[in-house]
Design an enzyme around this catalytic site. Structure first.
Site, PDB file in Angstrom:
ATOM      1  N   GLN A  34       7.533 -28.002  59.208  1.00 23.79           N
ATOM      2  CA  GLN A  34       6.144 -27.526  59.102  1.00 23.79           C
ATOM      3  C   GLN A  34       6.096 -26.341  58.140  1.00 23.79           C
ATOM      4  OE1 GLN A  34       4.675 -26.549  62.975  1.00 23.79           O
ATOM      5  NE2 GLN A  34       2.956 -25.369  62.224  1.00 23.79           N
ATOM      6  N   GLU A  49       0.502 -28.002  68.525  1.00 23.95           N
ATOM      7  CA  GLU A  49       1.585 -27.039  68.773  1.00 23.95           C
ATOM      8  C   GLU A  49       1.272 -26.179  69.999  1.00 23.95           C
ATOM      9  OE1 GLU A  49       2.575 -24.782  65.301  1.00 23.95           O
ATOM     10  OE2 GLU A  49       4.467 -24.105  66.169  1.00 23.95           O
ATOM     11  N   GLU A 108      -1.087 -12.110  70.521  1.00 20.60           N
ATOM     12  CA  GLU A 108      -2.280 -11.284  70.230  1.00 20.60           C
ATOM     13  C   GLU A 108      -3.370 -12.144  69.576  1.00 20.60           C
ATOM     14  OE1 GLU A 108       0.812 -10.530  69.413  1.00 20.60           O
ATOM     15  OE2 GLU A 108       1.254  -8.693  70.513  1.00 20.60           O
TER      16      GLU A 108
HETATM   17  C1  LIG Z   1      10.903 -19.641  66.658  1.00 17.21           C
HETATM   18  C2  LIG Z   1       9.889 -19.666  65.561  1.00 17.21           C
HETATM   19  C3  LIG Z   1       9.692 -20.848  64.861  1.00 17.21           C
HETATM   20  C4  LIG Z   1       8.769 -20.880  63.819  1.00 17.21           C
HETATM   21  N1  LIG Z   1       8.655 -22.043  63.099  1.00 17.21           N
HETATM   22  C5  LIG Z   1       7.788 -22.100  62.082  1.00 17.21           C
HETATM   23  C6  LIG Z   1       7.690 -23.299  61.303  1.00 17.21           C
HETATM   24  O1  LIG Z   1       8.400 -24.284  61.540  1.00 17.21           O
HETATM   25  N2  LIG Z   1       6.801 -23.319  60.281  1.00 17.21           N
HETATM   26  C7  LIG Z   1       6.011 -22.244  59.990  1.00 17.21           C
HETATM   27  O2  LIG Z   1       5.201 -22.358  59.066  1.00 17.21           O
HETATM   28  N3  LIG Z   1       6.100 -21.075  60.683  1.00 17.21           N
HETATM   29  C8  LIG Z   1       6.981 -20.979  61.715  1.00 17.21           C
HETATM   30  N4  LIG Z   1       7.099 -19.807  62.422  1.00 17.21           N
HETATM   31  C9  LIG Z   1       6.348 -18.642  61.990  1.00 17.21           C
HETATM   32  C10 LIG Z   1       5.205 -18.266  62.908  1.00 17.21           C
HETATM   33  O3  LIG Z   1       4.143 -19.171  62.786  1.00 17.21           O
HETATM   34  C11 LIG Z   1       4.774 -16.837  62.546  1.00 17.21           C
HETATM   35  O4  LIG Z   1       5.874 -15.973  62.818  1.00 17.21           O
HETATM   36  C12 LIG Z   1       3.567 -16.385  63.342  1.00 17.21           C
HETATM   37  O5  LIG Z   1       2.420 -17.079  62.969  1.00 17.21           O
HETATM   38  C13 LIG Z   1       3.305 -14.860  63.157  1.00 17.21           C
HETATM   39  O6  LIG Z   1       3.239 -14.544  61.813  1.00 17.21           O
HETATM   40  P1  LIG Z   1       4.135 -13.377  61.194  1.00 17.21           P
HETATM   41  O7  LIG Z   1       5.557 -13.570  61.638  1.00 17.21           O
HETATM   42  O8  LIG Z   1       3.873 -13.321  59.738  1.00 17.21           O
HETATM   43  O9  LIG Z   1       3.644 -12.039  61.897  1.00 17.21           O
HETATM   44  P2  LIG Z   1       2.357 -11.178  61.488  1.00 17.21           P
HETATM   45  O10 LIG Z   1       1.216 -12.090  61.244  1.00 17.21           O
HETATM   46  O11 LIG Z   1       2.759 -10.235  60.414  1.00 17.21           O
HETATM   47  O12 LIG Z   1       2.103 -10.394  62.836  1.00 17.21           O
HETATM   48  C14 LIG Z   1       2.896  -9.265  63.222  1.00 17.21           C
HETATM   49  C15 LIG Z   1       2.317  -8.703  64.510  1.00 17.21           C
HETATM   50  O13 LIG Z   1       0.969  -8.275  64.291  1.00 17.21           O
HETATM   51  C16 LIG Z   1       0.087  -8.881  65.228  1.00 17.21           C
HETATM   52  N5  LIG Z   1      -1.191  -9.196  64.588  1.00 17.21           N
HETATM   53  C17 LIG Z   1      -1.379  -9.757  63.373  1.00 17.21           C
HETATM   54  N6  LIG Z   1      -2.697  -9.933  63.146  1.00 17.21           N
HETATM   55  C18 LIG Z   1      -3.359  -9.466  64.244  1.00 17.21           C
HETATM   56  C19 LIG Z   1      -4.720  -9.417  64.633  1.00 17.21           C
HETATM   57  N7  LIG Z   1      -5.697  -9.865  63.824  1.00 17.21           N
HETATM   58  N8  LIG Z   1      -5.031  -8.916  65.853  1.00 17.21           N
HETATM   59  C20 LIG Z   1      -4.051  -8.470  66.698  1.00 17.21           C
HETATM   60  N9  LIG Z   1      -2.728  -8.502  66.386  1.00 17.21           N
HETATM   61  C21 LIG Z   1      -2.384  -9.004  65.182  1.00 17.21           C
HETATM   62  C22 LIG Z   1       0.790 -10.175  65.631  1.00 17.21           C
HETATM   63  O14 LIG Z   1       0.369 -10.624  66.879  1.00 17.21           O
HETATM   64  C23 LIG Z   1       2.256  -9.753  65.640  1.00 17.21           C
HETATM   65  O15 LIG Z   1       2.564  -9.138  66.865  1.00 17.21           O
HETATM   66  C24 LIG Z   1       8.011 -19.729  63.474  1.00 17.21           C
HETATM   67  C25 LIG Z   1       8.205 -18.546  64.190  1.00 17.21           C
HETATM   68  C26 LIG Z   1       9.134 -18.498  65.221  1.00 17.21           C
HETATM   69  C27 LIG Z   1       9.319 -17.206  65.958  1.00 17.21           C
END
Ligand SMILES: Cc1cc2nc3c(=O)[nH]c(=O)nc-3n(C[C@H](O)[C@H](O)[C@H](O)COP(=O)(O)OP(=O)(O)OC[C@H]3O[C@@H](n4cnc5c(N)ncnc54)[C@H](O)[C@@H]3O)c2cc1C
Length: 381
Positions: free
Chosen positions: A132, A250, A366
């Site tokens: 994905q 998902e 969140e």
């Molecule tokens: C085990 C695992 C498997 C994954 N597999 C995939 C995959 O196969 N394909 C893929 O595309 N992605 C994958 N991901 C990525 C996942 O979708 C993202 O990590 C997730 O969407 C969060 O994005 P980020 O890591 O950029 O964190 P950020 O978006 O930078 O967020 C950081 C923190 O800020 C908080 N935050 C951000 N915006 C807000 C808001 N508006 N209000 C309140 N709090 C907020 C978040 O909750 C989080 O605590 C995977 C992640 C994990 C952990």
């Protein structure tokens, strides 16, 4: 003995359960090898592919999928019943079951018929693994800000940019990719979705080690990768509909799979004489899992009846991560950190560490709370 030739599509859930249980009992000997959970990653994938092929050949995992996708027809809920019975019988569900529920339905819905007819049966057979490609270094929670660009060229699209956190991309045959096809400020209205072959020239896959020691994550680098025309899912600039379809899977149907497995881990913990876990903690964990199961059952029933699930899957996802983290916190407290982290059976250590990710993947907790507050409760932003 039931074979795919003799398997009748069950009309009721009870009929499906009985039929599948009988088949499991009849095939206990050849299935025994699939109780094993450990080994190198390629070994695990290979073992689970073989299990999936066996289930496909007997017809069980073709239930609830349309014939156009290699299925045998019948209600979608049959898919949930088969994975539940498999886990109850002590066989770990193949990874690909989750991929099937997360990516499969979107491909069935949005892919050109010729592409779906080739790709979906291969996914169900275990012949292919998919990944994905949504998240990017600057686009996770705010997915609509993604920047990987797809530009129209003769006969298709040329893609450049980067994806990150792509699970199991190093083993994947295809990727459901989101790319920007509109102007850079077009937000969710300028995104398109593609089903891309991972062996297309110009893709570099770089592994990222996660804290449990697995090489689950990958960074993907796209250098002028050409995707042919027939790989577009849905409309040009209409990829957001595909993305929300995937995320509903998902957060919803995949949570059903997860709760089955979590329940089996709770049962193991409760039965472990070496674990000093009080009845209260086991009871609270059971309550959280029961709440998750009930929420998830409603989602699965709605999906099966082709009813919209909307934002309610955020409830399932939040309940799932709460229950999962609680269960493994209980395990850590009850078995002592030393036992979990130094245990010869590394499953508890892995599962504890992985449970921390449950409130991140599929949209962070969140974000789920924001969705619940704004869209379900009507609270102000
Ligand atoms: C085990 C695992 C498997 C994954 N597999 C995939 C995959 O196969 N394909 C893929 O595309 N992605 C994958 N991901 C990525 C996942 O979708 C993202 O990590 C997730 O969407 C969060 O994005 P980020 O890591 O950029 O964190 P950020 O978006 O930078 O967020 C950081 C923190 O800020 C908080 N935050 C951000 N915006 C807000 C808001 N508006 N209000 C309140 N709090 C907020 C978040 O909750 C989080 O605590 C995977 C992640 C994990 C952990």
């Amino acid at each position: 003995m039931t074979t795919v030739e003799t398997l009748m599509v069950p009309e009721t859930v009870a009929e499906a359960r009985t039929g599948f249980r009988t088949w499991l009992a009849e095939n206990r000997a050849p299935l025994e090898q699939f109780r094993e959970t450990g080994g190198e990653l390629t070994e695990i994938f290979d073992r689970l592919r073989r299990l999936q092929r066996m289930l496909y050949d007997a017809g069980w995992i073709r239930l609830g999928w349309p014939e156009s996708a290699g299925g045998l027809g019948g209600r979608r809920i049959l898919r949930s019943i088969i994975s539940e019975e498999l886990a109850h019988a002590g066989y770990p569900p193949p990874f690909s079951f989750a991929t099937q529920e997360v990516l499969g339905p979107a491909v069935a819905e949005f892919a050109p018929a010729e592409l779906a007819a080739v790709a979906l049966p291969r996914l169900l057979q275990g012949e292919e693994t998919w990944c994905q490609g949504f998240s990017e270094p600057g686009a996770g929670s705010d997915l609509a800000s993604l920047r990987l660009q797809a530009v129209r060229v003769d006969g298709g699209w040329q893609v450049s940019g980067e994806k990150v956190w792509t699970s199991w991309a190093q083993l994947a045959d295809r990727c459901l990719l989101l790319a920007r096809t509109g102007p850079s400020d077009s937000g969710h209205r300028g995104i398109s979705a593609f089903l891309l072959d991972m062996n297309t020239p110009g893709i570099t896959v770089s592994r990222l080690r996660s804290m449990n020691g697995d090489d689950e994550f990958c960074s993907l680098f796209f250098d002028n990768v050409v995707i042919p025309e027939g790989r577009l899912l849905g409309e040009v600039d209409g990829g957001w509909a595909v993305a929300t379809h995937v995320l509903a899977g998902e957060r919803g149907a995949a949570a059903w799979q997860r709760q089955i497995w979590l329940r089996s881990r709770l049962d193991e913990l409760a039965a472990d004489p070496a674990a000093d876990v009080g009845d209260d903690a086991i009871g609270e964990s059971l309550e959280l899992l029961t709440a998750l199961r009930l929420l998830s059952r409603r989602t699965v029933a709605r999906l099966s009846a082709d009813e919209p699930v909307g934002s309610t899957t955020s409830l399932d996802k939040l309940a799932m991560s709460t229950a999962e983290k609680f269960l493994f916190d209980v395990a850590l407290a009850g078995k002592s950190a030393d036992t979990v982290f130094g245990h010869p059976d590394e499953n508890w250590r892995n599962d504890y560490l992985y449970s921390r990710a449950s409130s991140i993947y599929g949209g962070a907790a969140e974000i789920q709370r924001n969705i619940i507050a704004e869209r379900l409760l009507g609270l102000p932003r």
